[in-house]
Design an enzyme around this catalytic site. Structure first.
Site, PDB file in Angstrom:
ATOM      1  N   THR A  27      31.895  41.385  39.237  1.00 31.85           N
ATOM      2  CA  THR A  27      30.744  40.815  38.533  1.00 31.85           C
ATOM      3  C   THR A  27      29.751  41.930  38.239  1.00 31.85           C
ATOM      4  O   THR A  27      29.326  42.642  39.143  1.00 31.85           O
ATOM      5  CB  THR A  27      30.093  39.745  39.437  1.00 31.85           C
ATOM      6  OG1 THR A  27      31.016  38.661  39.543  1.00 31.85           O
ATOM      7  CG2 THR A  27      28.779  39.243  38.876  1.00 31.85           C
ATOM      8  N   HIS A 181      39.616  31.951  41.672  1.00 31.66           N
ATOM      9  CA  HIS A 181      38.722  32.563  42.675  1.00 31.66           C
ATOM     10  C   HIS A 181      38.589  31.587  43.841  1.00 31.66           C
ATOM     11  O   HIS A 181      37.824  30.624  43.781  1.00 31.66           O
ATOM     12  CB  HIS A 181      37.364  32.839  42.046  1.00 31.66           C
ATOM     13  CG  HIS A 181      36.491  33.770  42.839  1.00 31.66           C
ATOM     14  ND1 HIS A 181      36.699  34.036  44.175  1.00 31.66           N
ATOM     15  CD2 HIS A 181      35.411  34.505  42.463  1.00 31.66           C
ATOM     16  CE1 HIS A 181      35.765  34.893  44.591  1.00 31.66           C
ATOM     17  NE2 HIS A 181      34.989  35.195  43.570  1.00 31.66           N
ATOM     18  N   ASN A 184      35.265  34.364  49.010  1.00 37.62           N
ATOM     19  CA  ASN A 184      33.848  34.783  49.038  1.00 37.62           C
ATOM     20  C   ASN A 184      32.801  33.664  49.077  1.00 37.62           C
ATOM     21  O   ASN A 184      31.672  33.842  48.630  1.00 37.62           O
ATOM     22  CB  ASN A 184      33.553  35.707  47.840  1.00 37.62           C
ATOM     23  CG  ASN A 184      34.236  37.059  48.007  1.00 37.62           C
ATOM     24  OD1 ASN A 184      34.719  37.378  49.093  1.00 37.62           O
ATOM     25  ND2 ASN A 184      34.289  37.849  46.950  1.00 37.62           N
ATOM     26  N   TYR A 186      32.604  30.731  47.535  1.00 37.72           N
ATOM     27  CA  TYR A 186      32.326  29.935  46.324  1.00 37.72           C
ATOM     28  C   TYR A 186      33.043  28.577  46.392  1.00 37.72           C
ATOM     29  O   TYR A 186      33.640  28.232  47.406  1.00 37.72           O
ATOM     30  CB  TYR A 186      32.690  30.756  45.092  1.00 37.72           C
ATOM     31  CG  TYR A 186      31.828  31.996  44.994  1.00 37.72           C
ATOM     32  CD1 TYR A 186      30.451  31.894  44.807  1.00 37.72           C
ATOM     33  CD2 TYR A 186      32.372  33.267  45.154  1.00 37.72           C
ATOM     34  CE1 TYR A 186      29.639  33.027  44.759  1.00 37.72           C
ATOM     35  CE2 TYR A 186      31.570  34.411  45.108  1.00 37.72           C
ATOM     36  CZ  TYR A 186      30.201  34.276  44.915  1.00 37.72           C
ATOM     37  OH  TYR A 186      29.391  35.398  44.879  1.00 37.72           O
ATOM     38  N   ASN A 241      28.333  34.937  51.568  1.00 39.28           N
ATOM     39  CA  ASN A 241      27.632  33.716  51.134  1.00 39.28           C
ATOM     40  C   ASN A 241      27.700  32.590  52.160  1.00 39.28           C
ATOM     41  O   ASN A 241      27.856  31.418  51.816  1.00 39.28           O
ATOM     42  CB  ASN A 241      28.193  33.244  49.786  1.00 39.28           C
ATOM     43  CG  ASN A 241      27.990  34.275  48.694  1.00 39.28           C
ATOM     44  OD1 ASN A 241      26.883  34.772  48.509  1.00 39.28           O
ATOM     45  ND2 ASN A 241      29.046  34.623  47.991  1.00 39.28           N
TER      46      ASN A 241
HETATM   47  C1  LIG Z   1      29.626  44.780  42.180  1.00 44.35           C
HETATM   48  C2  LIG Z   1      30.674  43.889  42.780  1.00 44.35           C
HETATM   49  C3  LIG Z   1      31.025  42.715  42.135  1.00 44.35           C
HETATM   50  C4  LIG Z   1      32.041  41.900  42.644  1.00 44.35           C
HETATM   51  N1  LIG Z   1      32.424  40.786  41.957  1.00 44.35           N
HETATM   52  C5  LIG Z   1      33.490  40.065  42.357  1.00 44.35           C
HETATM   53  C6  LIG Z   1      34.003  38.993  41.571  1.00 44.35           C
HETATM   54  O1  LIG Z   1      33.535  38.707  40.455  1.00 44.35           O
HETATM   55  N2  LIG Z   1      35.057  38.297  42.071  1.00 44.35           N
HETATM   56  C7  LIG Z   1      35.631  38.594  43.281  1.00 44.35           C
HETATM   57  O2  LIG Z   1      36.585  37.937  43.685  1.00 44.35           O
HETATM   58  N3  LIG Z   1      35.187  39.634  44.020  1.00 44.35           N
HETATM   59  C8  LIG Z   1      34.159  40.374  43.582  1.00 44.35           C
HETATM   60  N4  LIG Z   1      33.758  41.467  44.315  1.00 44.35           N
HETATM   61  C9  LIG Z   1      34.582  41.920  45.436  1.00 44.35           C
HETATM   62  C10 LIG Z   1      35.586  42.983  44.936  1.00 44.35           C
HETATM   63  O3  LIG Z   1      36.534  42.415  44.055  1.00 44.35           O
HETATM   64  C11 LIG Z   1      36.339  43.646  46.108  1.00 44.35           C
HETATM   65  O4  LIG Z   1      37.076  42.673  46.805  1.00 44.35           O
HETATM   66  C12 LIG Z   1      35.371  44.354  47.056  1.00 44.35           C
HETATM   67  O5  LIG Z   1      34.469  45.180  46.349  1.00 44.35           O
HETATM   68  C13 LIG Z   1      36.095  45.206  48.085  1.00 44.35           C
HETATM   69  O6  LIG Z   1      36.878  46.179  47.450  1.00 44.35           O
HETATM   70  P1  LIG Z   1      36.381  47.742  47.374  1.00 44.35           P
HETATM   71  O7  LIG Z   1      36.197  48.171  48.787  1.00 44.35           O
HETATM   72  O8  LIG Z   1      37.535  48.444  46.688  1.00 44.35           O
HETATM   73  O9  LIG Z   1      35.131  47.766  46.593  1.00 44.35           O
HETATM   74  C14 LIG Z   1      32.705  42.258  43.842  1.00 44.35           C
HETATM   75  C15 LIG Z   1      32.335  43.433  44.496  1.00 44.35           C
HETATM   76  C16 LIG Z   1      31.340  44.260  43.977  1.00 44.35           C
HETATM   77  C17 LIG Z   1      31.025  45.556  44.664  1.00 44.35           C
END
Ligand SMILES: Cc1cc2nc3c(=O)[nH]c(=O)nc-3n(C[C@H](O)[C@H](O)[C@H](O)COP(=O)(O)O)c2cc1C
Length: 373
Positions: A27, A181, A184, A186, A241
């Protein structure tokens, strides 16, 4: 026998990936307002991150107007949004990339200021997110979460239909598949977990009942796409959340086994060590690993995400814990991440301040390795 590596091919549904470095759904709150339509800036961002035979899971996109809890998030329920997404998809396809859309409803992780007519957010039950978590209103005030309105049993089929229509819209936009989804904290996860689901109808109570909403939403997407172009994302040990099941194993074992019957494109886990990565730097090591615990219950493709580096991704694949790794934060700051990991190039650090909202800064202005002096 040669073990697969991050750079060996992988079949996902009908698609042949050329490598296993996927882009996690992220996001970024940069859609056009008030239409919530993807715009040229978003096209450029996704095109920068597309690679031939690489999988992108596009950011969570609400299936209906009640599904928002943040500003400038792109939707997938109006014709204009479909047209905007088509530009994104076409740009990714021009580079040979594969792109799924993540279908979203935030449920209680919202505020009435985001809701049509200023109504209360909807959820499985009228249970607010605990006050140690804060909501942000549409005009940027930090407040406690409101007590959501519990969906009537008769409204649930309408919600399933919203997911079905959104799945059709994603198909019309040219996507290669959709991801539900279910992570997290939701809406889908609110149904799954006992702390947010106090229902006494067929969608609450027993594990079987709490898993029903997930399965019905997934089935609606399958009806549109066929199972092999639908993925599901879960976070069994997440705490984002205000979520978290006291004893996740029985719930998620049931869910994973039920999903395994469907022949999905993939199952996508978020590892708990970086649950909540969108809000803060967290990296708990002393936590169970979802991919390790549930892999024996899952016969299809498994994608894992959460705090991976090139090295830990390589070993998760070599050890057979996952088939592909989705990267979030380091894909934000490294548009050419697959190539950097392949070549062992250094990574550009990300700037958390520009994760959510804004324009090109921290979005499309991260350089590729070869452009750096
Ligand atoms: C800025 C941001 C936005 C995210 N938006 C989503 C999202 O839209 N849907 C989702 O399932 N997870 C979302 N996440 C979680 C990421 O998909 C991912 O699972 C999480 O960042 C851990 O992976 P990483 O350590 O490689 O960043 C978001 C994470 C970040 C940092």
């Amino acid at each position: 026998m040669k073990f697969p590596s991050l750079f060996s091919p992988l079949q996902i549904g009908p698609y042949q990936l050329r490598h296993r470095v996927a882009m996690a759904p992220l996001t970024r709150m940069r859609a056009a307002r008030p239409s919530l339509v993807p715009r040229p800036l978003n096209v450029e961002y996704y095109a920068q991150r597309a690679t031939a035979g690489g999988l992108i899971i596009a950011e969570a996109s609400p299936v209906v107007a009640t599904g928002f809890g943040n500003p400038a998030v792109p939707g997938i329920y109006t014709e204009a949004q479909v047209a905007g997404w088509r530009e994104v998809v076409d740009a990714v396809h021009r580079k040979g990339g594969i792109i799924f859309l993540q279908l979203w409803h935030v449920g209680r992780v919202s505020h009435s200021s985001f809701q049509p007519g200023g109504a209360l957010p909807v959820a499985p039950s009228a249970v607010p997110i605990p006050s140690e978590f804060k909501a942000m209103t549409a005009d940027g005030k930090v407040v406690d979460y409101e007590t959501p309105r519990a969906l009537e049993t008769s409204e649930i089929p309408l919600m399933i239909e919203a997911y079905r229509q959104a799945a059709k819209n994603a198909l019309a936009a040219g996507f290669d598949g959709v991801e539900i989804h279910g992570a997290n904290g939701y809406l889908v996860e609110q149904f799954l977990q006992s702390r947010s689901n106090l229902r006494t109808d067929q969608y609450g109570g027993s594990i079987e009942n709490r898993v029903r909403f997930l399965l019905e939403v997934t089935q609606a997407a399958i009806d549109v796409w066929g199972a092999n172009r639908v993925g599901v994302r879960l976070s069994p040990y997440g705490i984002a959340n205000g979520s978290g099941e006291a004893d996740p194993m029985p719930l998620y074992s049931h869910a994973v086994k039920a999903l395994d019957q469907l022949g999905l494109a993939y199952l996508h886990f978020i590892e708990p060590r970086s649950s909540g990565a969108g809000r803060a730097e967290v990296n708990w090591q002393d936590v169970p690993s979802a991919m390790v615990l549930y892999r024996p219950l899952w016969s299809g493709v498994l994608i894992a995400a959460g705090g991976f580096t090139g090295e830990t991704a390589e070993s998760a694949i070599a050890e057979g814990h996952a088939d592909a790794i989705a990267f979030g934060r380091i894909f934000i700051s490294n548009p050419d991440l697959p190539r950097r990991l392949h070549r062992g190039y250094p990574l550009t650090p990300y700037n958390r301040k520009t994760f959510y909202g804004g324009e090109e800064v921290g979005y499309t202005d991260y350089p590729e390795h070869d452009e750096m002096a």
